[in-house]
Scaffold this motif. Sequence first.
Motif, short mmCIF file in Angstrom:
data_model
loop_
_atom_site.label_atom_id
_atom_site.label_comp_id
_atom_site.label_asym_id
_atom_site.label_seq_id
_atom_site.Cartn_x
_atom_site.Cartn_y
_atom_site.Cartn_z
N LYS A 48 0.81 -1.32 -0.05
CA LYS A 48 0.03 0.01 0.01
C LYS A 48 0.89 1.34 -0.09
CE LYS A 48 -3.62 2.64 2.69
NZ LYS A 48 -4.55 2.37 3.57
N ASN B 13 0.78 3.74 -2.87
CA ASN B 13 -0.02 4.89 -2.71
C ASN B 13 0.91 6.32 -2.81
OD1 ASN B 13 -2.64 6.11 -2.09
ND2 ASN B 13 -2.09 6.14 0.01
N LYS C 95 -1.72 7.54 -8.89
CA LYS C 95 -2.38 7.34 -7.62
C LYS C 95 -3.60 6.68 -7.62
CE LYS C 95 -2.49 9.51 -3.06
NZ LYS C 95 -2.15 10.81 -2.14
N TRP D 53 -3.54 2.51 -6.98
CA TRP D 53 -3.94 1.90 -5.75
C TRP D 53 -5.23 2.20 -5.32
CZ3 TRP D 53 -2.83 -1.48 -2.74
CH2 TRP D 53 -3.24 -1.42 -1.54
#
Length: 236
Positions: A170, A174, A192, A195
């Motif tokens: 993550k 991210n 972005k 994610w």
Amino acid sequence: MKNIYDPEYVRKLFDHMSGSYERMNYITSFGFSIRWRKQFLKKLGASDEKLNVIDLLSGLGENWNFLRQNFPNADFSALDFSARMIENSKSKAERVFKGKLSLLCEDILQSNLPSSHYDIVSCAYGLKTFHQDQLEILAKEISRILKTGGKFSFVEVSKPENKILFIFYKFYLNNVIPVLGRFFLGNPNDYKMLWIYTEKFMDSKKAREIFEKNNLKVNYEKYFFGCATGISGEKS
């Protein structure tokens, strides 16, 4: 509030990423995207017969070399609804297929593809951009366009179940990927979104359930501890 599953929004997003998408796929997967492609396409087998093969949501044609090797005598088609992806994939189409590729700029959810026509359907990294109702339409379309006994295989970057791996993954997708997106695009927000889509998608289990309801035999696949998952199978 924007609808991230609206086809026009998704189309514009991938239009904008079209120049660097292949490189970023490689980076976002820690270099595993090529291995995952080989693994998910292997589920389709190989044949010297004259088959009809279509690569859906074909992007920049990252699957094409493998498909050409596995099905050397097939008639090939590729479909993507991003006009810039299509345009940027034309040089690869010429290089791999020597002009013998039907390159279609259409939305798979409302396409003009012929029914009961394809022996092989492949699709990499596109499932996450569909919400559940769209997956229902997609499954119906796959069932419609495949011949009886025809095979399909999908792969998607996914949310790993291992908590430690998930935290690391993550953070990488991210935070690190948007920085790289700024380097390639000048705009970190597009990457972005990868994610955001991945976190909402989670994995291919829901897709498996939906496909099973549409006359399709489905296997669920996990790659690298669930960092990617997929479905494969055939039309009953």
